[in-house]
Scaffold this active site. Structure first.
Site, short mmCIF file in Angstrom:
data_model
loop_
_atom_site.label_atom_id
_atom_site.label_comp_id
_atom_site.label_asym_id
_atom_site.label_seq_id
_atom_site.Cartn_x
_atom_site.Cartn_y
_atom_site.Cartn_z
CD GLU A 7 9.08 -1.77 -6.42
OE1 GLU A 7 8.53 -2.87 -5.67
OE2 GLU A 7 8.40 -1.02 -7.32
CG ASP A 106 5.90 -1.52 -4.19
OD1 ASP A 106 6.33 -1.54 -3.19
OD2 ASP A 106 6.19 -0.50 -4.94
CE1 TYR A 314 2.96 -0.24 -3.98
CE2 TYR A 314 1.28 -1.57 -4.91
CZ TYR A 314 2.53 -0.90 -4.95
OH TYR A 314 3.09 -1.07 -6.17
#
Ligand SMILES: [Zn+2]
Ligand SMILES: [Zn+2]
Length: 668
Positions: A7, A106, A314
């Protein structure tokens, strides 16, 4: 060759380092960094994107804002444009004839869509993709990354469709409604009024609260407070609490005011177990960060940085239950070698049997938790603060219940009942780890039934009821989640957008006059009600689960938008007038020294701002303005020339106040 799509560049670099065991070569294609290494005879190239590399927009013929084209816009298919041309051309030159592509963005809706954008782009270059896989991970650590690449899965097109439907729907709603309201109120160019599918119902919450506050009429009440003393002074209130009748309260006060002793009537002790808070979801994390004085958007940025650094997991998750696979012991071992060693060791030797758990359980990502300690990595002060918050929360969820004692005591003072209560922490446990909550109260001295206590003084206190409290960024995010407005990934961005569009101030979190006028204008149509947005949000979840198609959802949203536009068209005149009035209100800078009418900030035809008199054309008085900075009213006038004083605030500098009249400024 194996091509890994990440990402961001920073995650690409870390993932390359982990997969290559540190034996990575840094290349550059144009200005795009690429990380290359050889493993088991394969050449691996790892590249980081800048989030989305494709932008959705409408065809050129719609670029000009015109009323006639609004209904066509609702049903127009947006076109896709490459927004990151440099990265696109690097991808083109990287892909060989036989690429094996691994998407390592992600793992959520947006990440999946970003990966699919790249896949579609590569397919355009006419390369046949031999193999395509997905690496899913919740933290950029050695263990998680190696695991993810050993157990590659498939790209989830349902998930990316859910992301894409959100993009299409938000683009249509945003473009159509923004254009409509800006055209109706003749606010174009840089002053356009933005409306959004999630943004506007959120703004409506703030407007509703503001109206409650303004409508609020304070009511006077009285309290009788006795100050008693045993060991040290403490207060007790008359058991009636608030008295609304002045005559009644004075009668009682006169009866007790000179009393010198109180008799203890009843002592009621209770032992309480206080359960530690649940693991952090994005919402509860942002709520806690805003208590620390860090704005939601900034807290999210920092949490992302910590994730990219491989220190925390995350940060976008709704989950509040640790999965069984989470290696809690391993993390505790690591933390026991950090500056939280005392807390970590306490949890290791004397923790709770099972971690706390919240109501929501999802399977995509675990709750936000630390994954690694910084060792010698230098963190910024704010990174340090957020990292500490995440560590302390994690440790608290594993610590034992706190034990506390509450005591309620009632007294007799000249035949009137007074009450007080005390609080004492007996075993702090998690409260000694998660130190962000305020103490619930103070301890009281030991007292027994029938005991006589000295009264130092008795006071009659007049007070007023308080208006409803404003939202904080944290409580607004919690309310948005409750109403299904936005997602864990977007809520903080929405608040920031409202601020950037000058609809709200951040401290306090309050709407300005234009915001109120815009929401009033939209009141009759469903766009400011959370329900419609929540329905679409649910539909997007259904797409992700494969139970609904992107096409159906987008079409249904177009039907909704068509209905909304019908209502708005009907009220166009009224909406335009109301917003223009609010605009004048917001842009008043004081009274004209020549004629007494309002002076107002306006825009000239060539988009320069100036102050003009609302008595125009009878009064032609006008003043030039600095073209940069935020200008506001001071309600003061200049001693010398009676012209209003304005405040000018440039980004990053202190505000200054000047007389609006340039000739007067120069005379100084
Ligand atoms: Zn004038
Ligand atoms: Zn002056």
């Amino acid at each position: 060759m194996k091509l890994v799509i990440c990402e961001k560049n920073i995650s690409a670099r870390r993932i390359a380092f982990i997969l290559s065991e540190g034996k990575v070569k840094n290349k550059k294609l144009g200005s795009t960094p690429v990380y290359e290494f050889t493993k088991d005879g394969d050449v691996w190239d790892i590249i980081g994107l800048r989030g989305h590399i494709i932008n959705l927009d409408y065809p050129k013929k719609f670029r000009q804002w015109r009323e006639e084209t609004l209904s066509d816009l609702i049903n127009e298919e947006p076109c896709k444009e490459v927004s990151e041309k440099g990265i696109a051309s690097s991808l083109k030159s990287l892909v060989d004839t036989n690429p094996f592509i691994i998407v390592a963005t992600d793992f959520d809706r947006e990440g999946e869509l970003i990966g699919v954008e790249v896949i579609n782009l590569i397919k355009e270059y006419n390369k046949n993709i031999k193999q395509l896989k997905r690496a899913k991970f919740s933290a950029i650590t050695n263990y998680e990354i190696k695991n993810a690449f050993n157990e590659l899965t498939e790209v989830d097109y349902n998930l990316s469709d859910a992301g894409e439907s959100r993009q299409i729907i938000d683009l249509a709603w945003g473009a159509v409604l923004t254009r409509f309201i800006s055209l109706a109120s003749k606010r174009l160019g840089r002053d356009f009024l933005s409306i959004g599918r999630v943004q506007s119902p959120t703004l409506a919450l703030l407007v509703k609260k503001e109206k409650e506050i303004r409508k609020f009429e304070p009511k006077t009440f009285w309290k009788i407070i006795a100050t008693l003393e045993k060991e040290k002074p403490f207060n007790a209130n008359h058991s009636e609490g608030q008295f609304w009748d002045e005559k009644q309260v004075k009668t009682i006060y006169d009866k007790v005011k000179d009393t010198k002793t109180a008799t203890v009537e009843k002592v009621d002790k209770k032992i309480n177990k206080e359960i530690p808070p649940a693991p952090f979801s994005t919402t509860t994390f942002l709520q806690s960060a805003t208590y620390l004085g860090i704005s939601a958007a900034y807290a999210m940025t920092i949490a992302e940085e910590l994730y990219m650094l491989g220190l925390t997991s995350y940060p976008r998750t709704d989950n509040t239950v640790y999965p069984k696979s989470l290696n809690i012991k391993g993390i505790l071992q690591k933390l026991s070698k950090s500056r939280f060693s005392k807390e970590a060791n306490e949890v290791i030797s004397n923790g709770r049997k099972n971690p706390t758990r919240g109501k929501k359980k999802t399977t995509d990502h675990p709750p936000i938790h630390p994954v690694e300690i910084p060792y010698d990595k230098k963190l910024t002060r704010d990174q340090e603060k957020i990292y500490e918050l995440i560590c302390r929360r994690f440790l608290a969820t594993l610590a034992k219940d706190a034990i506390s004692e509450t005591v309620d005591v009632s007294f007799d003072i000249s035949g009137e009942e007074f009450k007080t209560s005390g609080y004492r922490l007996i075993e702090p446990n998690w409260r000694a780890i998660y130190t962000y909550f305020k103490e619930k109260g103070k301890p009281l001295p030991e007292m027994n039934d029938g005991e006589t206590i000295d009264v130092l003084k008795i006071k009659l206190k007049e007070d007023q009821t308080k208006p409803p409290k404003r939202y904080t960024q944290g409580s607004l995010i919690v309310e948005m989640e409750k109403l299904s407005l936005g997602t864990k990934s977007t809520r903080h961005e929405i608040i920031n957008k409202l601020y950037m569009r000058k609809y709200i101030t951040l401290s306090p979190l309050a709407p300005n006059p234009i915001a109120i006028a815009v929401i009033d204008a939209l009141e009759d149509c469903d766009v400011v009600k959370p329900k419609m947005t929540a329905v679409l949000e649910k539909d997007m979840n259904l797409i992700a689960e494969g139970k609904k198609t992107l096409g159906d959802t987008v079409n249904e949203s177009r039907e909704m938008l068509t209905k909304v536009m019908k209502t708005l068209e009907r009220d166009k005149e009224k909406i335009g007038t109301n917003i223009r009035i609010a605009h004048m209100e917001q842009n008043k800078v004081g009274k004209c020294p020549k004629c007494g009418n309002d002076l107002i900030i306006m825009n000239s035809k060539n988009r320069k701002r100036f102050v003009g008199c609302s008595g125009f054309p009878d009064c032609k008085n006008a003043y030039p303005l600095p073209q940069k900075g935020y200008i506001s009213n001071t309600n003061n006038i200049c001693d010398k020339c009676k012209t209003p004083i304005i405040r000018v605030k440039n980004k990053g500098t202190k505000a200054w106040e000047i007389c609006l009249d340039i000739k007067c400024q120069e005379r100084k």
